[in-house]
Design a protein around this motif. Structure first.
Motif, mmCIF file in Angstrom:
data_model
loop_
_atom_site.group_PDB
_atom_site.id
_atom_site.type_symbol
_atom_site.label_atom_id
_atom_site.label_comp_id
_atom_site.label_asym_id
_atom_site.label_seq_id
_atom_site.Cartn_x
_atom_site.Cartn_y
_atom_site.Cartn_z
ATOM 1 N N ILE A 38 86.329 66.141 72.431
ATOM 2 C CA ILE A 38 85.774 64.967 73.110
ATOM 3 C C ILE A 38 84.320 65.200 73.514
ATOM 4 C CG2 ILE A 38 87.979 64.117 73.983
ATOM 5 C CD1 ILE A 38 87.379 65.590 76.624
ATOM 6 N N ASN A 39 83.708 64.081 73.949
ATOM 7 C CA ASN A 39 82.367 63.993 74.551
ATOM 8 C C ASN A 39 81.269 63.850 73.511
ATOM 9 O OD1 ASN A 39 80.636 63.639 76.672
ATOM 10 N ND2 ASN A 39 80.459 65.811 77.190
ATOM 11 N N ARG A 40 80.391 62.922 73.803
ATOM 12 C CA ARG A 40 79.226 62.514 73.010
ATOM 13 C C ARG A 40 79.572 61.415 72.005
ATOM 14 N NH1 ARG A 40 75.226 66.275 74.235
ATOM 15 N NH2 ARG A 40 75.744 66.946 76.346
ATOM 16 N N GLY A 41 80.809 61.290 71.605
ATOM 17 C CA GLY A 41 81.238 60.197 70.742
ATOM 18 C C GLY A 41 81.880 59.086 71.559
ATOM 19 N N PRO A 42 82.228 57.943 70.904
ATOM 20 C CA PRO A 42 82.686 56.763 71.643
ATOM 21 C C PRO A 42 84.193 56.645 71.830
ATOM 22 C CG PRO A 42 82.273 56.171 69.370
ATOM 23 C CD PRO A 42 81.923 57.630 69.501
ATOM 24 N N GLY A 43 84.988 57.502 71.179
ATOM 25 C CA GLY A 43 86.434 57.283 71.173
ATOM 26 C C GLY A 43 87.230 58.444 71.720
ATOM 27 N N ASN A 44 86.851 58.936 72.878
ATOM 28 C CA ASN A 44 87.484 60.134 73.422
ATOM 29 C C ASN A 44 88.977 59.952 73.690
ATOM 30 O OD1 ASN A 44 84.925 61.756 73.833
ATOM 31 N ND2 ASN A 44 84.455 59.967 75.084
ATOM 32 N N ALA A 45 89.324 58.865 74.372
ATOM 33 C CA ALA A 45 90.725 58.633 74.705
ATOM 34 C C ALA A 45 91.563 58.475 73.436
ATOM 35 C CB ALA A 45 90.862 57.406 75.602
ATOM 36 N N ALA A 46 91.026 57.778 72.439
ATOM 37 C CA ALA A 46 91.766 57.571 71.194
ATOM 38 C C ALA A 46 92.017 58.891 70.477
ATOM 39 C CB ALA A 46 90.999 56.620 70.280
ATOM 40 N N VAL A 47 91.032 59.784 70.480
ATOM 41 C CA VAL A 47 91.201 61.093 69.847
ATOM 42 C C VAL A 47 92.313 61.875 70.537
ATOM 43 C CG1 VAL A 47 90.121 63.353 69.500
ATOM 44 C CG2 VAL A 47 88.871 61.273 68.919
ATOM 45 N N LEU A 48 92.256 61.960 71.865
ATOM 46 C CA LEU A 48 93.266 62.745 72.581
ATOM 47 C C LEU A 48 94.656 62.146 72.440
ATOM 48 C CD1 LEU A 48 91.545 63.927 75.878
ATOM 49 C CD2 LEU A 48 91.564 64.975 73.608
ATOM 50 N N ARG A 49 94.756 60.816 72.518
ATOM 51 C CA ARG A 49 96.074 60.183 72.377
ATOM 52 C C ARG A 49 96.678 60.473 71.008
ATOM 53 N NH1 ARG A 49 93.492 54.929 74.917
ATOM 54 N NH2 ARG A 49 93.904 55.298 77.141
ATOM 55 N N TYR A 50 95.841 60.404 69.977
ATOM 56 C CA TYR A 50 96.366 60.662 68.635
ATOM 57 C C TYR A 50 96.834 62.105 68.494
ATOM 58 C CZ TYR A 50 96.700 61.502 63.678
ATOM 59 O OH TYR A 50 97.162 61.900 62.434
ATOM 60 N N LEU A 51 96.012 63.050 68.912
ATOM 61 C CA LEU A 51 96.376 64.454 68.767
ATOM 62 C C LEU A 51 97.614 64.788 69.597
ATOM 63 C CD1 LEU A 51 92.820 66.049 68.827
ATOM 64 C CD2 LEU A 51 94.279 65.622 66.829
ATOM 65 N N ARG A 52 97.676 64.227 70.784
ATOM 66 C CA ARG A 52 98.853 64.447 71.626
ATOM 67 C C ARG A 52 100.105 63.887 70.971
ATOM 68 N NH1 ARG A 52 100.217 61.420 77.176
ATOM 69 N NH2 ARG A 52 101.803 62.838 78.022
ATOM 70 N N SER A 53 99.965 62.751 70.278
ATOM 71 C CA SER A 53 101.120 62.119 69.643
ATOM 72 C C SER A 53 101.695 62.955 68.504
ATOM 73 C CB SER A 53 100.735 60.732 69.107
ATOM 74 O OG SER A 53 99.959 60.827 67.906
ATOM 75 N N LEU A 54 100.885 63.862 67.944
ATOM 76 C CA LEU A 54 101.352 64.696 66.833
ATOM 77 C C LEU A 54 102.280 65.808 67.293
ATOM 78 C CD1 LEU A 54 98.080 65.059 64.713
ATOM 79 C CD2 LEU A 54 100.050 63.592 64.238
ATOM 80 N N GLY A 55 102.317 66.078 68.586
ATOM 81 C CA GLY A 55 103.204 67.118 69.100
ATOM 82 C C GLY A 55 102.915 68.466 68.471
ATOM 83 N N GLU A 56 103.937 69.130 67.988
ATOM 84 C CA GLU A 56 103.786 70.468 67.431
ATOM 85 C C GLU A 56 103.083 70.480 66.080
ATOM 86 O OE1 GLU A 56 107.605 72.303 67.353
ATOM 87 O OE2 GLU A 56 107.727 72.500 69.544
ATOM 88 N N ARG A 57 102.829 69.311 65.502
ATOM 89 C CA ARG A 57 102.110 69.270 64.219
ATOM 90 C C ARG A 57 100.614 69.453 64.412
ATOM 91 N NH1 ARG A 57 105.729 70.797 61.138
ATOM 92 N NH2 ARG A 57 104.415 70.234 59.357
ATOM 93 N N ALA A 58 100.127 69.416 65.645
ATOM 94 C CA ALA A 58 98.709 69.634 65.932
ATOM 95 C C ALA A 58 98.549 70.875 66.800
ATOM 96 C CB ALA A 58 98.105 68.428 66.638
ATOM 97 N N THR A 59 97.626 71.739 66.419
ATOM 98 C CA THR A 59 97.264 72.919 67.197
ATOM 99 C C THR A 59 95.785 72.812 67.529
ATOM 100 O OG1 THR A 59 98.934 74.310 66.125
ATOM 101 C CG2 THR A 59 97.075 75.430 67.191
#
Length: 276
Positions: free
Chosen positions: A41-62
């Protein structure tokens, strides 16, 4: 069974380029794994969207934490204030801000799998992979504790400049975080210098951390971000993945199984020109 593992450099809130890059990779969240090398995050416009997506992947995202991720947590903790170049307000105003903060606080600073190790910034030559894992865990324990706000309020600063196994308390945790999340150059005497940010060939008085002699971490291939001036660069056992998406460059993915490179041009350029 996992089909492919893709490791991606600094996203910095560029949600649309991230999704376009994943489409280019034909990323399948059922069969594939996604690794993120920090500065989500930070400096771009979609911080919340990035975190929500990565969080939604669960164990598929490291994901490992980067300096901008730490900065956001420090803002939440009241340790620092946003600057003119920061774009964290969408997160601070988000109805699920507390949940996203909690998710970030529980991310690691260092990830090791097979012959690969992923870190946001760098490693000190004195550290083996096992020691780096252990030191990262010390910070993770502090960040996940009930007193995490107090930990972050005592974290900021650029000293000490030299590692010692005898360091204790805030100084010990600070140099671990500065190494894993902020390091680019070492001085010729081996001390840390966090100020230079350009390309190695422009800074002959310093040594890039990955060129330090007799480094104990060379048992693994290191995957890192943080250094946009490098761009995507393969240097022996070190793969640099920050290709400056938020600066108008590209977002890069490197496939662990065969070394194939995927890049997505980015349009969410940060206008100040101040890289960090």
């Amino acid at each position: 069974m996992t089909r492919f593992r893709y490791v991606i450099g600094d996203v910095q809130g560029c949600a649309e380029p991230l999704q376009a890059l994943l489409a280019q990779c034909d990323f399948d969240p059922i069969q594939d794994q996604l690794w993120l090398a920090g500065d989500l995050i930070n400096r771009g416009p979609g911080n919340a969207a990035v975190l929500r997506y990565l969080r939604s992947l669960g164990e598929r995202a490291t994901c490992v934490l980067g300096n901008h991720d730490f900065f956001f947590l420090a803002v939440v903790a009241g340790a620092v204030e946003q600057g003119a170049d920061d774009t964290l307000q969408d997160l601070l105003d988000a109805p699920d801000c507390e949940e996203l903060v909690d998710w970030l606080r529980h991310l690691p600073l260092f990830h090791v799998e097979d012959s690969f190790a992923m870190v946001h910034a760098g490693l000190l030559p004195q550290w083996s992979i096992a020691q780096a894992q252990s030191l990262a865990h010390e910070v993770e324990v502090a960040l996940q504790s009930c007193d995490w706000q107090a930990f972050l309020r005592g974290l900021w600063g650029s000293k000490p400049k030299n590692w010692s196994d005898d360091l204790q308390g805030p100084d010990r945790l600070r140099i671990i975080v500065n190494t894993l999340c902020r390091l680019r150059f070492l001085r010729l005497d081996g001390s840390i210098d966090l100020k230079p940010k350009g390309r190695p060939e422009e800074t002959p008085t310093h040594v890039p951390w990955y060129e330090a002699a007799d480094a104990r971490w060379r048992s693994h291939t290191i995957l890192h971000g943080h250094w946009s001036a490098l761009g995507f660069r393969e240097t022996g056992q070190v793969i640099a993945l920050d290709s400056g998406c938020v600066w108008g460059g590209a977002l890069t993915a490197w496939r662990l199984e065969d070394g194939q490179v995927f890049q997505q041009a980015c349009a969410c350029a940060e206008s100040s020109g101040k890289r960090d």
